[in-house]
Design a protein around this motif. Sequence first.
Motif, PDB file in Angstrom:
ATOM      1  N   GLY A  98     -60.203  -3.724 -17.446  1.00 45.50           N
ATOM      2  CA  GLY A  98     -60.749  -5.069 -17.244  1.00 45.50           C
ATOM      3  C   GLY A  98     -61.746  -5.470 -18.312  1.00 45.50           C
ATOM      4  N   LYS A  99     -62.367  -4.502 -18.955  1.00 47.52           N
ATOM      5  CA  LYS A  99     -63.372  -4.763 -19.984  1.00 47.52           C
ATOM      6  C   LYS A  99     -62.782  -4.652 -21.387  1.00 47.52           C
ATOM      7  N   ILE A 100     -61.864  -3.690 -21.558  1.00 50.14           N
ATOM      8  CA  ILE A 100     -61.235  -3.433 -22.848  1.00 50.14           C
ATOM      9  C   ILE A 100     -59.728  -3.375 -22.611  1.00 50.14           C
ATOM     10  N   PRO A 101     -59.007  -4.498 -22.716  1.00 54.52           N
ATOM     11  CA  PRO A 101     -57.567  -4.486 -22.429  1.00 54.52           C
ATOM     12  C   PRO A 101     -56.798  -3.410 -23.195  1.00 54.52           C
ATOM     13  N   ALA A 102     -57.233  -3.110 -24.401  1.00 54.87           N
ATOM     14  CA  ALA A 102     -56.546  -2.088 -25.198  1.00 54.87           C
ATOM     15  C   ALA A 102     -56.595  -0.715 -24.545  1.00 54.87           C
ATOM     16  N   SER A 103     -57.547  -0.505 -23.616  1.00 56.48           N
ATOM     17  CA  SER A 103     -57.682   0.828 -23.019  1.00 56.48           C
ATOM     18  C   SER A 103     -56.465   1.229 -22.184  1.00 56.48           C
ATOM     19  N   PHE A 151     -53.190   9.693 -31.831  1.00 56.84           N
ATOM     20  CA  PHE A 151     -54.631   9.630 -32.086  1.00 56.84           C
ATOM     21  C   PHE A 151     -54.997  10.219 -33.449  1.00 56.84           C
ATOM     22  N   TYR A 152     -54.517  11.420 -33.713  1.00 54.53           N
ATOM     23  CA  TYR A 152     -55.032  12.161 -34.871  1.00 54.53           C
ATOM     24  C   TYR A 152     -54.154  12.090 -36.123  1.00 54.53           C
ATOM     25  N   ALA A 153     -52.942  11.537 -35.999  1.00 58.34           N
ATOM     26  CA  ALA A 153     -52.078  11.476 -37.186  1.00 58.34           C
ATOM     27  C   ALA A 153     -51.588  10.067 -37.506  1.00 58.34           C
ATOM     28  N   MET A 154     -51.730   9.131 -36.554  1.00 54.89           N
ATOM     29  CA  MET A 154     -51.177   7.794 -36.774  1.00 54.89           C
ATOM     30  C   MET A 154     -52.239   6.692 -36.755  1.00 54.89           C
ATOM     31  N   GLY A 155     -53.516   7.105 -36.820  1.00 47.28           N
ATOM     32  CA  GLY A 155     -54.582   6.115 -36.968  1.00 47.28           C
ATOM     33  C   GLY A 155     -55.121   5.520 -35.685  1.00 47.28           C
ATOM     34  N   MET A 156     -54.686   6.015 -34.521  1.00 47.89           N
ATOM     35  CA  MET A 156     -55.139   5.406 -33.273  1.00 47.89           C
ATOM     36  C   MET A 156     -56.604   5.717 -32.973  1.00 47.89           C
ATOM     37  N   LEU A 157     -57.090   6.874 -33.405  1.00 47.67           N
ATOM     38  CA  LEU A 157     -58.499   7.209 -33.186  1.00 47.67           C
ATOM     39  C   LEU A 157     -59.404   6.250 -33.947  1.00 47.67           C
ATOM     40  N   GLU A 158     -59.089   6.010 -35.198  1.00 48.29           N
ATOM     41  CA  GLU A 158     -59.917   5.120 -36.015  1.00 48.29           C
ATOM     42  C   GLU A 158     -59.913   3.694 -35.451  1.00 48.29           C
ATOM     43  N   LYS A 159     -58.739   3.241 -35.013  1.00 48.70           N
ATOM     44  CA  LYS A 159     -58.648   1.890 -34.457  1.00 48.70           C
ATOM     45  C   LYS A 159     -59.427   1.796 -33.149  1.00 48.70           C
ATOM     46  N   ILE A 212     -62.729  -0.709 -32.048  1.00 48.76           N
ATOM     47  CA  ILE A 212     -62.790  -1.533 -30.835  1.00 48.76           C
ATOM     48  C   ILE A 212     -64.077  -1.251 -30.065  1.00 48.76           C
ATOM     49  N   TYR A 213     -64.373   0.028 -29.879  1.00 47.94           N
ATOM     50  CA  TYR A 213     -65.561   0.417 -29.103  1.00 47.94           C
ATOM     51  C   TYR A 213     -66.860   0.058 -29.830  1.00 47.94           C
ATOM     52  N   LYS A 214     -66.836   0.092 -31.135  1.00 45.91           N
ATOM     53  CA  LYS A 214     -68.045  -0.214 -31.909  1.00 45.91           C
ATOM     54  C   LYS A 214     -68.530  -1.633 -31.627  1.00 45.91           C
ATOM     55  N   LYS A 215     -67.608  -2.545 -31.396  1.00 46.13           N
ATOM     56  CA  LYS A 215     -67.979  -3.927 -31.105  1.00 46.13           C
ATOM     57  C   LYS A 215     -68.763  -4.060 -29.805  1.00 46.13           C
ATOM     58  N   LEU A 216     -68.670  -3.038 -28.957  1.00 44.90           N
ATOM     59  CA  LEU A 216     -69.372  -3.024 -27.675  1.00 44.90           C
ATOM     60  C   LEU A 216     -70.611  -2.130 -27.705  1.00 44.90           C
ATOM     61  N   GLY A 217     -70.971  -1.645 -28.894  1.00 46.16           N
ATOM     62  CA  GLY A 217     -72.133  -0.767 -29.011  1.00 46.16           C
ATOM     63  C   GLY A 217     -71.857   0.645 -28.543  1.00 46.16           C
ATOM     64  N   LEU A 218     -70.574   1.062 -28.605  1.00 45.58           N
ATOM     65  CA  LEU A 218     -70.169   2.388 -28.138  1.00 45.58           C
ATOM     66  C   LEU A 218     -69.456   3.141 -29.249  1.00 45.58           C
TER      67      LEU A 218
END
Length: 375
Positions: free
Chosen positions: A117-122, A142-150, A154-160
């Motif tokens: 509800g807060k982060i639709p991408a989750s 996550f670790y080979a296709m760039g999903m961790l960085e992306k 997303i989380y950085k925009k929320l201060g996380l």
Amino acid sequence: MKSDNHTADRQGARRPRRSFLKAAALSAAALCAAGTFSSAQAAKTQTWKVQSVWDAGTVGYSLFEEWAKSMEEKTGGELIIKPFPAKSVAADNNALFDAVRNGVLQGMNPFTLYWSGKIPASVFLSSYPAGPDQPHQWDTMFYAMGMLEKTREIYKKLGLFYVGPIHHDANIIHSKKPVNSLDDLKGMKIRLPGGMVAEVFQKFGVSTVSLPGSDIFPALEKGTIDAADYVGPAVNWELGFGQVTNNILFGPPGVMSIYQPVDLMDLTVNLRAWNNLSPRVQKIVEQEVRNYSQQHFLTIQKRNIEALEKFKESGSQISRLSQEDVEKFRQAALPVWFKWANKDKDARAIFDIHLKYMMNDLVGYLSPEDVKGLE
């Protein structure tokens, strides 16, 4: 002679006094330096309060507590993590999210899907109905296709700061009556996580309810719900589900769950708290989360095997959905995937990684025909 001796005596007396004063000055300087060093070390030490969504006394929380307490030694005293079980600081999931953003807590160990509800991408940062169903597939994304960085963007925009995913289990359904097919779900009231999972089950006539793990047992006991999804047998046995239900629903042989086969947790921390760590300690924390993910997953799988025998001994019956049910479920899920991917650009970016992976011939979960007309 007497005068010479007297002078010599005075000089000899002065030498020890001067030596003493010099030594005292050096000692004071050393003490000062030691005090400064201790203060510098103390200033470097960061203490994080981190709340898990695992209830106290469960194998999940015991593992988290052990890992958290090990971090002081692993970081050379630069990071102390004080673990807390579910509801001990923040009373519910919404309060937990806000407590980490506001710095009341420095971190959380949640089920990532809770933030749909807060982060639709989750919804695409943990397994979803009929999506990728093997742990290594999620590690690859996550670790080979760039999903961790992306995800971190997303989380950085929320201060996380999203440190990393933590594998734990598949989710299964405990019910008061047998469920042998998707058709048997019609009319049932089932505790399920929100978001995409609830929407797909609603297509099969299910009335869905969202409850935290600690509230499931009393709801089943009172009969306010007919069934409940939660994690795997190990934790569910500890929560007493075998006392209030006598049926367990799995997917086809080899598949514990078709709706959340790789339900990921994570470690997420306040961005300011993360930035206060030295680069050296940041790297240690990232690596230790990966190590913990493997330890957590394997330990719970072993406990699952043991717990499932206890469920069966107590009278629980095992039911499995058919491959035909899996296909029906996937057809119901596909348009819901795209609906959530279109919630915002971040959800779409994460889903694009999934789509690319599932349509690759190495995986072969989807063909162009499967997604024809869906945008």
